[in-house]
Design a protein around this motif. Structure first.
Motif, short mmCIF file in Angstrom:
data_model
loop_
_atom_site.label_atom_id
_atom_site.label_comp_id
_atom_site.label_asym_id
_atom_site.label_seq_id
_atom_site.Cartn_x
_atom_site.Cartn_y
_atom_site.Cartn_z
N TRP A 32 -2.46 -7.04 3.92
CA TRP A 32 -1.13 -7.15 3.34
C TRP A 32 -0.03 -6.82 4.33
O TRP A 32 -0.19 -5.97 5.21
N THR A 33 1.10 -7.52 4.17
CA THR A 33 2.34 -7.20 4.87
C THR A 33 3.26 -6.54 3.86
O THR A 33 3.45 -7.05 2.75
N THR A 34 3.85 -5.40 4.23
CA THR A 34 4.62 -4.62 3.27
C THR A 34 6.02 -4.30 3.81
O THR A 34 6.26 -4.40 5.01
N ASN A 35 6.92 -3.92 2.91
CA ASN A 35 8.24 -3.47 3.33
C ASN A 35 8.28 -1.95 3.44
O ASN A 35 9.34 -1.37 3.68
N GLU A 36 7.15 -1.31 3.24
CA GLU A 36 7.05 0.13 3.31
C GLU A 36 6.18 0.53 4.51
O GLU A 36 5.52 -0.30 5.12
N GLY A 37 6.17 1.82 4.80
CA GLY A 37 5.30 2.27 5.87
C GLY A 37 3.84 2.20 5.47
O GLY A 37 2.96 1.97 6.29
N ASP A 38 3.58 2.38 4.17
CA ASP A 38 2.22 2.30 3.64
C ASP A 38 2.15 1.17 2.63
O ASP A 38 3.17 0.71 2.11
N THR A 39 0.95 0.71 2.34
CA THR A 39 0.74 -0.32 1.33
C THR A 39 -0.41 0.09 0.43
O THR A 39 -1.22 0.95 0.79
N LEU A 110 10.46 -8.65 -5.74
CA LEU A 110 9.96 -8.61 -4.37
C LEU A 110 11.11 -8.63 -3.36
O LEU A 110 10.90 -8.89 -2.18
N ASN A 111 12.33 -8.40 -3.82
CA ASN A 111 13.48 -8.40 -2.93
C ASN A 111 13.60 -7.06 -2.22
O ASN A 111 12.87 -6.11 -2.51
N GLY A 112 14.54 -7.00 -1.30
CA GLY A 112 14.81 -5.72 -0.65
C GLY A 112 13.94 -5.45 0.55
O GLY A 112 13.01 -4.66 0.47
N GLY A 113 14.22 -6.12 1.65
CA GLY A 113 13.49 -5.87 2.89
C GLY A 113 12.21 -6.64 3.03
O GLY A 113 11.48 -6.45 4.01
N LEU A 114 11.87 -7.49 2.07
CA LEU A 114 10.64 -8.28 2.15
C LEU A 114 10.98 -9.74 1.91
O LEU A 114 11.68 -10.07 0.95
N SER A 115 10.52 -10.62 2.79
CA SER A 115 10.79 -12.06 2.65
C SER A 115 9.47 -12.82 2.67
O SER A 115 9.04 -13.31 3.71
N PRO A 116 8.80 -12.92 1.52
CA PRO A 116 7.51 -13.62 1.48
C PRO A 116 7.67 -15.08 1.90
O PRO A 116 8.54 -15.78 1.36
N PRO A 117 6.88 -15.56 2.85
CA PRO A 117 7.01 -16.95 3.33
C PRO A 117 6.32 -17.94 2.38
O PRO A 117 5.29 -18.53 2.71
#
Length: 230
Positions: A32-39, A110-117
């Motif tokens: 996974w790709t996350t907008n946080e330091g952890d997922t 899923l907004n806020g620092g994350l841009s799912p392609p």
């Protein structure tokens, strides 16, 4: 003739009962790709089974609780929005279909620092599935069947997950639920498909039973031939 037909039918039933049901391959999402330091330790498995996909999302080790699942099935428009076999019952629902929005309801996106392609040309999530409610609901695993709409596992692309109660290592749920106050927005692509298991060879007992049936057929046919009038 009637006896012979009955015997053949019985043998056909025996042969069919020895053949296992066909199972589709399973695809797995676990990176996974996350907008946080952890997922979250999300493991999403999808198996095609007839007219439905069997879907299971679990978090293991349990460090987050999922709130929504976003599914991209390519440039396809869905006509059937049917869910079945939901577990836990009453905690899973369709929020939206064929949408370019990253919204999944109250307190969920899923907004806020994350841009799912999300894949072009349609740039849409075919399914947005809401899971449970805001706050900790003590649910580690969600599973359900989802109508295939004529699609196959090959159509599965990007998926996104919105989670709450994200724990920092080494905290885990449910014991540390009061201390796991983070949240997570992640996306991932599927890994290699796992092929269905090979068809098992019938056991010797089943083969012996089949052989006896064939001998019985030959014996019955021989008796009919000898008993036929000249």
């Amino acid at each position: 003739k009637a006896t012979m037909k009955n015997l053949k039918a019985a043998l056909a039933t025996i042969v069919i009962s020895m053949l296992p049901g066909l199972a589709g391959a399973t695809i797995v999402y676990d990176t996974w790709t996350t907008n946080e330091g952890d997922t979250g330790n999300y493991i999403l498995t999808v198996t095609e089974s007839g007219s439905v996909f069997n879907v299971e999302l679990t978090i293991d080790p349990w460090n987050a609780e999922a709130l929504a699942l976003f599914i991209d099935l390519g440039d396809n428009d869905l006509t059937d929005t049917t869910l079945s076999n939901e577990n836990p019952l009453g905690e899973i629902s369709v929020y939206e279909t064929d949408t370019s929005s990253n919204d999944c309801g109250a307190g969920c996106n899923l907004n806020g620092g994350l841009s799912p392609p999300v894949a072009n040309p349609d740039g849409e999530w075919e399914w947005v599935i809401r899971l449970a409610d805001t706050g900790f609901d003590s649910i580690q695993t969600f599973s359900f069947d989802i109508a295939t709409n004529g699609l196959t596992e090959a159509d599965w692309g990007l998926v996104g997950i919105r989670a709450q109660q994200l724990c920092t290592d080494p905290l885990q749920l449910p014991a540390n639920s009061a201390d796991c106050n983070g949240s997570d927005k992640s996306y991932g692509s599927s890994g290699p498909s796992t092929p269905p298991p090979p068809t098992p060879v019938p056991e010797p007992g089943a083969l012996a039973l089949l052989g006896l049936g064939l001998i019985g057929l030959r014996f019955a046919a021989h008796r009919r031939f000898r008993a036929a009038p000249a």
